[in-house]
Scaffold this active site. Sequence first.
Site, mmCIF file in Angstrom:
data_model
loop_
_atom_site.group_PDB
_atom_site.id
_atom_site.type_symbol
_atom_site.label_atom_id
_atom_site.label_comp_id
_atom_site.label_asym_id
_atom_site.label_seq_id
_atom_site.Cartn_x
_atom_site.Cartn_y
_atom_site.Cartn_z
ATOM 1 N N THR A 891 27.845 -26.999 50.206
ATOM 2 C CA THR A 891 28.337 -26.890 48.862
ATOM 3 C C THR A 891 27.877 -25.163 48.027
ATOM 4 O O THR A 891 29.027 -24.908 47.965
ATOM 5 C CB THR A 891 28.152 -27.473 48.028
ATOM 6 O OG1 THR A 891 26.933 -28.031 47.411
ATOM 7 C CG2 THR A 891 29.217 -29.336 48.301
ATOM 8 N N CYS A 892 27.050 -24.615 48.059
ATOM 9 C CA CYS A 892 26.436 -23.290 47.786
ATOM 10 C C CYS A 892 28.119 -22.800 48.163
ATOM 11 O O CYS A 892 28.060 -21.952 47.488
ATOM 12 C CB CYS A 892 25.515 -23.183 47.952
ATOM 13 S SG CYS A 892 24.174 -24.209 47.431
ATOM 14 N N PHE A 893 27.963 -22.671 49.772
ATOM 15 C CA PHE A 893 28.875 -21.484 50.862
ATOM 16 C C PHE A 893 29.860 -22.093 51.271
ATOM 17 O O PHE A 893 31.096 -21.667 51.163
ATOM 18 C CB PHE A 893 28.645 -21.145 51.359
ATOM 19 C CG PHE A 893 26.874 -20.856 51.157
ATOM 20 C CD1 PHE A 893 26.090 -19.710 50.185
ATOM 21 C CD2 PHE A 893 25.757 -21.684 51.631
ATOM 22 C CE1 PHE A 893 25.666 -18.726 49.819
ATOM 23 C CE2 PHE A 893 24.700 -20.876 51.087
ATOM 24 C CZ PHE A 893 24.314 -19.813 50.688
#
Length: 924
Positions: A891-893
Amino acid sequence: MAQKGYTTPCEQRHSGWFSRIVRKKQSSSSQKRSPSLRQKNGPIWHEANNSDLNPLSLNQKSSLRRRLRQNNTDFHTGVCKCCGTVLRYPSDVPRIRCMVCQTSYMIEENINECVDICENSAVSLPELSLSTLNKYIKDYEDLQSNGKGTFGTEENKLSSLENFLFVSFSSHKCLNQSFKLTQSGNCSYYSANLNFNELHAFYSALQSLPTARPMISLLKAASILLRHPPQENDVQTIRWLLILMELPTLADSLIGTNDQNSQSQTSLDKCTEPELLIKSISYDILKRIIGISAHFDHKCTRYFSHWWSHLPDSLFIRKIEILNLYITFQLTRCINYEIYSSNSISSSSFKNPYATDDINYKKTLRAHFVRPTSKSSDFGLSIRIPLFISLSGRHLATSNETIAERDGNNHSEKLDDDHVVKLKLQQYCDEWHLRTAATVLSLFFCANQTHGKVPEAIFYNNLVDYINVKQDFDSWQFSKNNDKHEKEVAKNNDVSLLMMDYLRAESNSAYLNIVSDDGATLKKPSFTFCRYPFLISLGAKITILEHEAKRKMERKTEEAFIRSVNKKLPFDIYFKIRVRRSFITEDSLRSIKEHRHDFKKSLKIEFVNEPGVDGGGLKKEWFLLLTKELFDPSKKLFSYYNPSNLCYFSISTVNNEELYYLVGAVLGLAIYNSTILDLKLPRALYKKLLGHKVTLDDFTQLDQNAGKGLKKLLLLENVEELSIYFEVSFKDVEGQLITHELISNGSNVLVNDTNKYEYVERYLNFFLSDICKSRFDSFQRGFYNVVGGNALSLFTPKEIEQILIGDSNEGAIDTMMMRSITRYKGFESNDKVISWFWHYFDSCVPEVQKKILFFVTGTYRLPATGLPSLHFKISRISAEKGCSRLPTSHTCFNELCLSDYESEVEFRNKMEIAINNCEGFELE
């Protein structure tokens, strides 16, 4: 510029019978203009011939200054009503001319304008109306069919029509008395008393004629009138400007003037001579209408804004589009001049103010625009600027793929954000065209804010995204804070502050490029787009907000480093919050209270006993879980209203100010760290955050039943029969019934037709402000402790809501758009797994699509600027055949990781398990 077979407005003014009338008026007026001064010293500032239309030579200027010194003439100062230039002129001259925009003004009050034919009793003007025009047109048609006519030959007939239009549109008094809805009525705050339907029919009838000469005569007269505007600045005498604003040729003068291919011929070059002349004069009319409208007094601007607010939506949008197109044209002109000055040996020609301000400015340059071949250049312009502009001033093609295709590059190549900056501050900050157009457009924006006619995005001009918005913001911020800083310096009389000023000027001058001529001080730019934020798109505003946040983060990091060096202690450049999932509210409140001065640092989240490095995903998870708990009805911090399902501060006597402070800080951190939250807050809350006044419509959005009842109350007559008093009864969060008086002794004051508006206003203020004042103050303090800054003031309440909660996207997600923005790692776009995924995504209902979006991005909502700004990536987990791992995500990217599945059925089963049974950073 003059065209073969036609005369310019200045030449037309001195030709034929009209020239004789003008000379007669000038000769009669010149007898009143200090004859002794004229006999002694010759022409000083104005002559009866066309000396007011041509600049004085150097010898004439020197002679003028010498004679003025000998006569000890006093000088006055004023401001040009068109471009805003400060004018300095002798006190005894009858006429002056602005050397920037070439507008002439009468100084002596007893001198009438020489171009106003209505003042001459020898000339009788027919009524300027559609019926009068139709008589001329009908007689002209009879002349063509029968060879006869009331006015004799065809040339005489056409000449009479041209003279009628020229004389009528040369007179502002004639225009002020024309096209009235009611002949006996005057302008009022609610109506300009202008019959737009008749006016539009008048112009359409002229355009339908087989010849353009009558329209050219009309435009020439209007141009002369605007070059010599009347002195009156009263509401009853400005209708003539509204009539000229409706000219249908104004927008056409700006369309098709931008090069889409430097090797091809522009549409202007393809125009016939009459068409080109119409475009040239219409451009001159448009810029003067905008300039004069921008310099009306406060009363006239209020009336103008209110008149425009009552226009039909189609006309309202049309005017916004014309103004936006005008701004686009001026920005394009700045870009082209910058290209020319950077690619030519001599750039002296474009510096001539008489040569640049013209619709045909590209011919004036006498150069081919050779764009730079590198991505960046010293003057901040990129070869990859797509100037494909629609009527509203928006780009028709701006994607990286389109630009790459045009330049013959690989489609996968992405442009660096640093090379998207196109235009520097010094290249447009002194453009009076931009300043006046933005000022007029602000009147439309104020009218729209009051009446909500069109979405705010209508006002965006996407070409503004091609300027250096960060530099523009820094310059605006510098100008805004400069006055306050100067007062502090004068008050404290501190020499160290003066030294700080010098160092700041040295560092900022190279960046802002706003050094005065002597090079000693920074000058304030006359125009920045941040002064008119409604022109800046939401994406550009978010860029500014992130720019300010990054600067503050860097400053806090530097302070922490210096503090650690002085105290010889370790330091942390991040604002770290360490929480337990089961005690997320308590742990978050404790961390925020202990680190009140670290809000400006970059946020990092750590969940106890959970692996993971926060690259953005942990932060999204923390925001989601914390807001879910804080806004839970069982917490009793917020109450939910039916049927709107929106929440607002609960009515309670319990002191929860610390938790409200936490809520405000969390919302501020979400904006500061570009994180979307899933909240259901009313518009009134965002308005109160920005200091805007809440309205009955805002209250109705929150409490629909009560709001509709108040609206009906305002429409009723004999309200006293309802037996309503200035008191309200309500239940608090515990269910206890409370009665409160809205005014002193309100239980005995009956609501009637006179005081019902006061009752509604007090009702709104009580439920939206008074009853929750302490809780809102704590919430606001927490919010502004995080995001307090000048960048936030650029946003409207609607835009704050958008960047905080994103785009809710109630319908299905556009699969084709999603595919166009998706990048692949380890896969090709035509691989079977990718085809299965898009087939599955397209077949899902909107609720399941949002689950997939949440699984990959950590939020159910799209970015505030829409789906095109979402970064979505699909990667291959393993290249081994038969790998049956469940899909995972970063989810960071915004990255989805898939394996090579054996069949589409297996893929669907794995996807459903993944999106329905995961939370946090490991499967449950």
